[in-house]
Design a protein around this motif. Structure first.
Motif, PDB file in Angstrom:
ATOM      1  N   ILE A  59      -4.795  -4.815  -5.298  1.00 10.82           N
ATOM      2  CA  ILE A  59      -5.296  -3.479  -5.632  1.00 10.82           C
ATOM      3  C   ILE A  59      -6.662  -3.256  -4.984  1.00 10.82           C
ATOM      4  O   ILE A  59      -6.933  -2.191  -4.415  1.00 10.82           O
ATOM      5  CB  ILE A  59      -5.368  -3.302  -7.161  1.00 10.82           C
ATOM      6  CG1 ILE A  59      -3.958  -3.079  -7.736  1.00 10.82           C
ATOM      7  CG2 ILE A  59      -6.279  -2.142  -7.538  1.00 10.82           C
ATOM      8  CD1 ILE A  59      -3.348  -1.749  -7.401  1.00 10.82           C
ATOM      9  N   ARG A  60      -7.548  -4.277  -5.044  1.00  7.17           N
ATOM     10  CA  ARG A  60      -8.869  -4.111  -4.442  1.00  7.17           C
ATOM     11  C   ARG A  60      -8.754  -3.935  -2.924  1.00  7.17           C
ATOM     12  O   ARG A  60      -9.451  -3.110  -2.335  1.00  7.17           O
ATOM     13  CB  ARG A  60      -9.736  -5.330  -4.778  1.00  7.17           C
ATOM     14  CG  ARG A  60     -10.245  -5.318  -6.208  1.00  7.17           C
ATOM     15  CD  ARG A  60     -11.223  -6.448  -6.460  1.00  7.17           C
ATOM     16  NE  ARG A  60     -11.781  -6.373  -7.801  1.00  7.17           N
ATOM     17  CZ  ARG A  60     -12.670  -7.232  -8.294  1.00  7.17           C
ATOM     18  NH1 ARG A  60     -13.081  -8.245  -7.542  1.00  7.17           N
ATOM     19  NH2 ARG A  60     -13.143  -7.092  -9.516  1.00  7.17           N
ATOM     20  N   GLU A  64       0.829  -1.207   0.000  1.00  7.74           N
ATOM     21  CA  GLU A  64       0.000   0.000   0.000  1.00  7.74           C
ATOM     22  C   GLU A  64       0.864   1.259   0.000  1.00  7.74           C
ATOM     23  O   GLU A  64       0.675   2.180   0.787  1.00  7.74           O
ATOM     24  CB  GLU A  64      -0.964   0.005   1.197  1.00  7.74           C
ATOM     25  CG  GLU A  64      -1.955  -1.137   1.167  1.00  7.74           C
ATOM     26  CD  GLU A  64      -2.988  -1.041   2.267  1.00  7.74           C
ATOM     27  OE1 GLU A  64      -3.048   0.039   2.907  1.00  7.74           O
ATOM     28  OE2 GLU A  64      -3.721  -2.003   2.497  1.00  7.74           O
ATOM     29  N   CYS A  92      -1.998   2.767  -9.189  1.00  9.22           N
ATOM     30  CA  CYS A  92      -3.190   2.515 -10.003  1.00  9.22           C
ATOM     31  C   CYS A  92      -3.105   3.225 -11.349  1.00  9.22           C
ATOM     32  O   CYS A  92      -3.492   2.656 -12.405  1.00  9.22           O
ATOM     33  CB  CYS A  92      -4.439   2.989  -9.261  1.00  9.22           C
ATOM     34  SG  CYS A  92      -4.806   1.971  -7.818  1.00  9.22           S
ATOM     35  N   ILE A 107      -0.643   4.444  -3.591  1.00  7.20           N
ATOM     36  CA  ILE A 107      -1.655   3.701  -4.358  1.00  7.20           C
ATOM     37  C   ILE A 107      -2.132   4.507  -5.565  1.00  7.20           C
ATOM     38  O   ILE A 107      -2.432   3.951  -6.631  1.00  7.20           O
ATOM     39  CB  ILE A 107      -2.839   3.339  -3.436  1.00  7.20           C
ATOM     40  CG1 ILE A 107      -2.373   2.327  -2.387  1.00  7.20           C
ATOM     41  CG2 ILE A 107      -4.006   2.763  -4.233  1.00  7.20           C
ATOM     42  CD1 ILE A 107      -1.876   1.034  -2.978  1.00  7.20           C
ATOM     43  N   THR A 108      -2.191   5.804  -5.435  1.00  6.68           N
ATOM     44  CA  THR A 108      -2.653   6.640  -6.556  1.00  6.68           C
ATOM     45  C   THR A 108      -1.753   6.467  -7.769  1.00  6.68           C
ATOM     46  O   THR A 108      -2.230   6.222  -8.894  1.00  6.68           O
ATOM     47  CB  THR A 108      -2.673   8.118  -6.130  1.00  6.68           C
ATOM     48  OG1 THR A 108      -3.464   8.265  -4.960  1.00  6.68           O
ATOM     49  CG2 THR A 108      -3.229   8.988  -7.238  1.00  6.68           C
ATOM     50  N   GLN A 164      -8.202   2.301   1.336  1.00  6.89           N
ATOM     51  CA  GLN A 164      -8.120   3.742   1.078  1.00  6.89           C
ATOM     52  C   GLN A 164      -9.499   4.392   1.141  1.00  6.89           C
ATOM     53  O   GLN A 164      -9.673   5.497   1.684  1.00  6.89           O
ATOM     54  CB  GLN A 164      -7.489   3.995  -0.294  1.00  6.89           C
ATOM     55  CG  GLN A 164      -6.019   3.620  -0.391  1.00  6.89           C
ATOM     56  CD  GLN A 164      -5.136   4.580   0.366  1.00  6.89           C
ATOM     57  OE1 GLN A 164      -5.436   5.771   0.448  1.00  6.89           O
ATOM     58  NE2 GLN A 164      -4.058   4.061   0.942  1.00  6.89           N
ATOM     59  N   LYS A 165     -10.514   3.659   0.585  1.00  7.38           N
ATOM     60  CA  LYS A 165     -11.885   4.194   0.609  1.00  7.38           C
ATOM     61  C   LYS A 165     -12.386   4.322   2.042  1.00  7.38           C
ATOM     62  O   LYS A 165     -12.988   5.348   2.420  1.00  7.38           O
ATOM     63  CB  LYS A 165     -12.802   3.264  -0.191  1.00  7.38           C
ATOM     64  CG  LYS A 165     -14.254   3.729  -0.246  1.00  7.38           C
ATOM     65  CD  LYS A 165     -15.096   2.737  -1.034  1.00  7.38           C
ATOM     66  CE  LYS A 165     -16.565   3.155  -1.031  1.00  7.38           C
ATOM     67  NZ  LYS A 165     -17.432   2.159  -1.730  1.00  7.38           N
ATOM     68  N   LEU A 191      -7.433  -0.432  -2.363  1.00  5.98           N
ATOM     69  CA  LEU A 191      -8.417   0.615  -2.646  1.00  5.98           C
ATOM     70  C   LEU A 191      -9.535   0.630  -1.612  1.00  5.98           C
ATOM     71  O   LEU A 191     -10.024   1.695  -1.216  1.00  5.98           O
ATOM     72  CB  LEU A 191      -8.998   0.405  -4.050  1.00  5.98           C
ATOM     73  CG  LEU A 191      -8.042   0.704  -5.218  1.00  5.98           C
ATOM     74  CD1 LEU A 191      -8.695   0.353  -6.557  1.00  5.98           C
ATOM     75  CD2 LEU A 191      -7.635   2.169  -5.205  1.00  5.98           C
ATOM     76  N   LYS A 192      -9.985  -0.584  -1.166  1.00  3.95           N
ATOM     77  CA  LYS A 192     -11.014  -0.634  -0.133  1.00  3.95           C
ATOM     78  C   LYS A 192     -10.511   0.026   1.156  1.00  3.95           C
ATOM     79  O   LYS A 192     -11.240   0.782   1.813  1.00  3.95           O
ATOM     80  CB  LYS A 192     -11.396  -2.090   0.129  1.00  3.95           C
ATOM     81  CG  LYS A 192     -12.550  -2.256   1.126  1.00  3.95           C
ATOM     82  CD  LYS A 192     -12.911  -3.723   1.262  1.00  3.95           C
ATOM     83  CE  LYS A 192     -14.098  -3.890   2.233  1.00  3.95           C
ATOM     84  NZ  LYS A 192     -13.841  -3.342   3.542  1.00  3.95           N
TER      85      LYS A 192
END
Length: 910
Positions: free
Chosen positions: A853-854, A815, A822, A818-819, A860-861, A857-858
């Motif tokens: 990645i998922r 991690e 991606c 991540i931006t 991060q969300k 991203l989760k």
């Protein structure tokens, strides 16, 4: 362009006859003396008084601590301060064997009777047995708690008192003494300590065993030495209970106390030694004498006991009332230590004795020679004769060295002659041959220089006298009472017509040279012309003057005073020009560059400061040494500087770049003085260790970056070897272990045998802070501008895209950014979609990327949602606390028409 310098290398070392940390020994034929000379070993011809050889190892910089002679009279074991041992051959003057096993200085060495084994003791408290033939260390024995001071082999006896003929490496015993007050007897066959004796109340400094191995003499801090008897019957039988004392069941002791003998000296014992063939014992303390004792024969002891018995009987007849006391005295007929060992002669030396050695061969008249090594850099040989009461001095080697510290050095104008002066001696040396040309007595010298085309030497002394010496006649021609206190500095004027002196009496005095005519043999005798000094003017200061220096153009004179400042005056009018202040402690030395632009000062605060001589501004202050800086000087026609300090180092500096060019290591004491050749290709240093070292400029270029890398490598290697050493408490608890020690050579050898640790990281990654590979790739990609990222990704070949996908997977898993991860991933999938879909081998990588990645991203969300909710809550809380209602203070004001006005509310936010 990288600037290079020329390297200075050690060329010659002279002035050391014998150093004070080690003992000196006779050679096998008693004609030569093997004496320590700091890191070297000097071979002296005693009769001629000349140096005939020197044992020097280029790789060794440690001082000699102990020397031992082999029974074959050819090999000599030399122990050094770094824990190494070298076996030198006197016939070839070469060292073929080097042993490395001790972590501290080697303090004791001894050969066995066959010369095939060597035992060594050290400051690290360990004992090591070495095999000379096999050139290996056999084993290490631990048991002492402090420095080992002396060791001796004892042959293995058989029952009946006979000695064993078994000379294998496992036979015999070893006796050792230490500063922990103990004597330990080691069985070399089982490699363990079989007996421990508390010999003295304080340190046991030395011991020796008689030739028949039945008598042991030990010396400590007391004004007496102790005599012990070695019971070979007990030694042969091993552990056995003493039948005479069955109640306590004590084990019979091999080493039994016999008695004490008082010495003349009151200080501690330094050396105890039996003569190898005669019945003599030598005992020496730290004073100026060696006491020689004689061991009486059995017949002499019987006569002494009979005389004592006769005296006791006579006393018995006189005192009839004391019957009990008389009976005890009559029965007391056992031999005491004083009966066995009696004072014989005392050798009085010219200085404090460091060690002594007996000659192996007796002269025709039965006299024995004794070699004494003195702490004041002298070797003396005395003859002990049965017919003489006082020993006589036979040889003395003292002219080729100073008795005390070398305080001042000066070179002649052609760099061929060197003047060195100490507390009471002035010596003139030939620089090329290192031979001493002249020796003259002088006062306590503090500064010196050559005069009048090298025909004279002037010396400034601690008593304030200027002593003028004529080199042709090697005599003092004039002594001038120039100052009331010590003359710390003097310098010849640049025009060669006079000199200036600075003294602790706060005066700077200026002197002119003059020629006077003398008629020493009367009016009718010849006229002799000689140099003299005429006092012309005086500059008075407020504090003691420590150093004076003319500028090369003779316009200025700089004076360093005790108040830690340097004042610069015009030399013609003596008007004040500049004051250089900034040092925290007094300036002890200074110099002005050949172009009259820079002045460098060295102080007791360990700093050198480089000043501009035009405005007195400090260009740079450098922390140069770890102790007081005693000498600084520019190299002629350059801005390069040499500094010498009490930290035993000489350093070479660039006065323009303010960088250290190189260190000159070699001295083992404070460096007091330097002398630099007029062309800068020669450097001579004098030190507290009484050595004079010559350094020559070579043609080898020197680059500062390489020097710094070498220093870092040496530091890394030293820390690596020490960290690899086993110094745990569990390891020290083991009595016997291997004799080896980790060095860089052993580590490299082990590395060659097995793979060992993984290879070192890439130097670039190490320099950037020990980055990993994925961290380095991410750092490179992050440096690419955001607007140029897609163009940079387009030029990547597909093989590199596959490698980049592996790093993207690692970043997603960790991690990290991540931006960016991606963005790169989505762009690569869009550009290389067809190739990726067609390649089945990419599926596991893509699955891993999808999962990571998922997950990232989760996370991060969730983090963004949590942070957004927190921010909204903080906003509401802030608004609630920072908003106030404001209203009109007039309540229900009536208007003109009779109606009332409503109250008005306003929200105000602070």
């Amino acid at each position: 362009m990288v600037k290079s310098y020329l390297r200075y290398e050690p060329c010659k070392t002279f002035g050391v006859i014998t150093s004070s940390l080690s003992n000196a020994v006779f050679s096998g034929d008693d004609k030569l003396a093997i004496a320590p000379a700091l890191e070297d070993v000097a071979i002296w011809d005693l009769k001629k008084g000349i140096l005939i050889g020197k044992w020097h190892d280029v790789d060794n910089k440690s001082e000699v601590i102990v020397i031992a002679k082999s029974p074959n009279k050819i090999d000599y074991a030399v122990g050094y301060a770094d824990g190494s041992i070298r076996i030198w051959n006197i016939e070839t003057s070469s060292s073929s064997i080097i042993f490395n096993g001790h972590r501290g200085a080697v303090t004791a060495l001894t050969f066995d009777k066959t010369g095939t084994r060597l035992a060594s003791g050290s400051k690290d408290t360990d004992l090591i047995i070495w095999d000379i033939v096999g050139e290996v260390g056999l084993y290490r024995m631990r048991g002492h708690k402090d420095q080992v001071t002396s060791i001796q082999f004892i042959s293995r006896p058989l029952l009946g008192g006979h000695k064993s003929k078994d000379m294998t490496s496992s036979s015999g015993y070893l006796l050792s003494s230490s500063k922990d007050t103990l004597l330990k007897l080691w069985d070399l066959s089982t490699q363990h300590c079989m007996e421990t004796v508390v010999a003295h109340r304080s340190e046991v400094w030395d011991f020796d065993i008689s030739k028949d191995e039945k008598m042991l003499v030990t010396g400590g801090e007391d004004a007496e030495f102790k005599v012990w008897i070695i019971d070979h019957e007990v030694l042969a039988k091993g552990l056995e209970i003493d039948d005479s004392n069955k109640e306590e069941n004590e084990i019979k002791k091999t080493i039994q106390f016999f008695g004490s003998v008082k010495r003349e000296g009151k200080d501690r014992v330094v050396t105890i030694k039996f003569h190898p063939n005669s019945s003599l014992l030598g005992v020496q303390g730290p004073g100026k004498s060696v006491e020689i004792y004689r061991i009486r024969t059995h017949e002499e002891i019987k006569k002494k006991l009979s005389r004592r018995k006769k005296r006791q009987k006579e006393k018995q007849h006189r005192d009839q009332d004391e019957n009990d006391f008389m009976e005890v005295n009559v029965e007391e007929q056992q031999i005491r230590a004083e009966d066995l060992i009696t004072p014989y002669q005392i050798i009085r030396t010219d200085g404090k004795v460091r060690s002594f050695d007996f000659s192996m061969i007796e002269d025709k008249n039965g006299s024995i020679r004794v070699l004494t090594s003195l702490t004041n850099n002298m070797l003396e040989v005395y003859t002990v004769n049965l017919s003489d009461i006082i020993p006589s001095k036979l040889y003395s080697i003292d002219l080729l060295g100073h008795r005390s510290d070398i305080r001042t050095l000066s070179l002649s104008s052609d760099d061929n002659l060197l003047c060195s002066a100490s507390k009471d001696t002035l010596k003139i040396w030939n620089v090329q041959t290192t031979s001493c040309i002249q020796t003259m007595e002088c006062g306590f010298a503090l500064c010196s220089t050559f005069l009048q085309e090298n025909r004279y030497v002037v010396v400034g002394t601690k008593s304030g006298d200027l002593e003028l010496f004529d080199l042709a006649s090697a005599s003092l021609i004039e002594s001038i009472k120039a100052h009331d206190k010590a003359i710390w500095s003097l310098q010849v004027r640049p025009d060669k017509k006079g000199l200036v002196t600075g003294s602790a009496d706060t005066n700077v005095k200026f002197w002119d040279f003059d020629i006077v005519e003398e008629k020493p043999y009367g009016e009718d005798g010849p006229v002799f012309r000689r140099l003299t000094l005429v006092h012309t003017r005086t500059l008075k200061m407020s504090d003691d003057i420590l150093f004076v220096r003319y500028s090369p153009n003779q316009k200025l004179i700089a004076v360093a005073t005790l108040d830690a400042t340097v004042k610069v005056f015009y030399s013609d009018t003596l008007k004040f020009f500049l004051s250089l202040y900034g040092h925290k402690l007094p300036v002890l030395s200074m110099d002005i560059s050949s172009d009259n632009k820079l002045i460098v000062t060295g102080s007791a605060d360990k700093n050198i400061k480089i000043w501009g001589l035009d405005f007195g501004d400090c260009h740079k202050s450098i922390f140069a040494h770890q102790d007081s800086i005693m000498f600084v000087q520019f190299v002629a026609k350059t801005h390069h500087i040499f500094t010498a300090s009490k930290d035993k180092l000489i350093k070479y500096w660039d006065g323009d770049k303010f960088e250290n060019i190189m260190k000159l290591e070699g001295h083992h004491g404070e460096v007091w003085a330097l002398a630099i050749g007029k062309h800068g290709d020669l450097l001579i240093s004098g030190s507290h260790d009484r050595s004079i070292r010559v350094w020559e400029q070579t043609d080898e270029p020197l680059f500062l970056e390489e020097e710094r890398e070498k220093e870092l490598e040496e530091l890394y290697e030293s820390t690596l070897t020490t960290s690899m050493e086993k110094t745990t408490l569990e390891d020290n608890a083991v009595e016997v272990s291997s004799a080896g020690k980790q060095t860089m050579e052993t580590l490299k050898a082990e590395r060659g045998k097995d793979p060992g640790p993984p290879p070192k990281s890439n130097p670039i990654l190490v320099a950037l802070g020990n980055l990993t590979g994925d961290q380095y790739v991410l750092r490179v990609i992050e440096k690419v501008k955001s607007t140029e990222l897609e163009e940079a990704l387009l030029v990547l070949p597909f093989t590199k895209v596959i490698s980049l996908l592996r790093y993207l997977d690692l970043w997603a898993k960790k991690e990290i950014n991540i931006t960016l991860t991606c963005r790169i991933l989505f762009y690569l999938l869009k550009v290389h979609h067809d190739q990726i879909v067609a390649n089945r081998l990419m599926r596991p990588r893509l699955d891993s990327l999808r999962i990571h990645i998922r997950t990232a991203l989760k996370h991060q969300k969730d983090l963004l949602g949590y942070n957004l909710a927190a921010l909204k809550y903080i906003k509401r809380d802030w608004e609630a606390n920072s908003t106030s209602e404001f209203f009109d203070p007039l309540l229900d004001n009536e208007l003109e028409d009779g109606s009332s006005k409503k109250r008005k509310f306003i929200n105000v936010t602070s």
